[in-house]
Design an enzyme around this catalytic site. Structure first.
Site, short mmCIF file in Angstrom:
data_model
loop_
_atom_site.label_atom_id
_atom_site.label_comp_id
_atom_site.label_asym_id
_atom_site.label_seq_id
_atom_site.Cartn_x
_atom_site.Cartn_y
_atom_site.Cartn_z
N SER A 16 1.21 -1.09 0.05
CA SER A 16 0.26 -0.17 0.13
C SER A 16 1.02 1.19 0.02
CB SER A 16 -0.81 0.03 1.19
OG SER A 16 -1.76 -1.33 1.19
N1 SAM Z 1 -0.20 -4.27 4.11
C1 SAM Z 1 0.67 -4.96 2.83
C2 SAM Z 1 1.41 -4.47 2.51
O1 SAM Z 1 1.93 -3.68 3.70
O2 SAM Z 1 2.71 -4.81 1.88
C3 SAM Z 1 -0.52 -4.56 1.21
C4 SAM Z 1 -1.65 -5.82 1.52
S1 SAM Z 1 -1.84 -5.82 -0.10
C5 SAM Z 1 -3.04 -4.07 -0.65
C6 SAM Z 1 -3.43 -7.39 0.13
C7 SAM Z 1 -3.69 -8.33 0.45
O3 SAM Z 1 -4.71 -8.87 1.11
C8 SAM Z 1 -2.37 -9.19 -0.42
O4 SAM Z 1 -1.24 -9.65 -0.10
C9 SAM Z 1 -3.89 -10.20 -0.81
O5 SAM Z 1 -3.32 -11.28 -0.97
C10 SAM Z 1 -4.16 -10.45 0.95
N2 SAM Z 1 -5.38 -11.19 1.15
C11 SAM Z 1 -6.71 -10.57 0.05
N3 SAM Z 1 -7.64 -11.72 0.17
C12 SAM Z 1 -6.98 -12.22 1.34
C13 SAM Z 1 -7.88 -12.95 2.52
N4 SAM Z 1 -8.77 -13.58 2.32
N5 SAM Z 1 -7.38 -13.23 3.77
C14 SAM Z 1 -5.61 -12.82 4.12
N6 SAM Z 1 -5.28 -12.45 2.96
C15 SAM Z 1 -5.68 -11.72 1.79
#
Ligand code: SAM
Length: 216
Positions: A59
């Site tokens: 993000s």
């Molecule tokens: N917080 C992260 C960082 O600092 O890099 C960025 C997060 S990214 C915007 C969103 C993440 O949520 C992705 O890696 C995606 O694979 C994960 N995601 C989506 N659905 C999910 C779920 N049901 N359980 C766990 N992770 C999930």
């Protein structure tokens, strides 16, 4: 420009958003370049999301700052993060809860969970546990949580997450499909729940049992 100067300029630029000082200090202590892939490392200290592979992103720093600010993280707290991605947001939260606190962070994509573990280790945090799973319904293993941070957009606020939030707890979660808004959910000491929507945001979808289905 030197990396250190870029880092300082970036964090200073977040001041205008009214972010609390403890969050700015934590963001100054976490080197974002340790959490981005080599091919985009030159952009580590720009205020933009960056690709981390598998169609996912780290993000933008201002978004991490806003979420950590609204979470009002305190030393010693137990936090659940859903969507570890690169591990950067988890590292900032690990700084804010200190050694007395703990971050449990769930990531559904195995390769990203592995990458985040490597990044968190390289950055030297011992108070972060990364779990590979569908986190859309949270995790009962360490519930209840003082804070819950969801870093992907849900179609609606999953009930299990509200249940797993402590009384007095706060959750940040982007909600929506084409347009998303950041919700701040507060569970009061008497168990009543208040939801407040902030501005529009753009997040990758939360995919799973309480999120969007994979084909959507
Ligand atoms: N917080 C992260 C960082 O600092 O890099 C960025 C997060 S990214 C915007 C969103 C993440 O949520 C992705 O890696 C995606 O694979 C994960 N995601 C989506 N659905 C999910 C779920 N049901 N359980 C766990 N992770 C999930």
């Amino acid at each position: 420009m030197e990396r250190e100067i870029q880092h300082k300029l970036l964090i200073n630029s977040l001041r205008s958003l009214g972010i609390r000082q403890s969050v700015l200090d934590a963001m100054m202590r976490v080197p974002r370049h340790l959490f981005v892939p080599e091919d985009v490392i030159a952009s580590a200290y720009t205020d933009t999301p960056l690709p981390i592979g598998h169609g996912q992103t780290i993000s933008a720093p201002h978004m991490v700052a806003i979420m950590c600010d609204r979470l009002d993280l305190r030393v010693g707290q137990k936090v659940l993060e859903i969507g570890t991605g690169s591990g950067y947001n988890a590292a900032i939260m690990a700084e804010l809860v200190g050694k007395e606190g703990h971050i449990y962070s769930i990531e559904r994509i195995q390769q990203l969970a592995d990458l985040a573990k490597k990044n968190i280790e390289a950055a030297g945090y011992e108070n972060v546990t990364i779990i590979r799973d569908d986190g859309s319904g949270g995790s009962l293993d360490h519930a209840p949580y003082d804070r819950i941070n969801v870093t992907s957009a849900a179609p609606s606020i999953p009930n299990p997450l509200i249940q797993q939030l402590s009384n007095g707890g706060i959750m940040t979660i982007p909600v929506g499909n084409f347009t998303q808004r950041l919700y701040i959910v507060r569970k009061e000491l008497d168990g009543s729940v208040h939801k407040e929507a902030e501005g529009e945001v753009v997040f990758v979808p939360l995919i799973g049992k309480y999120g969007f289905q994979e084909h959507e």
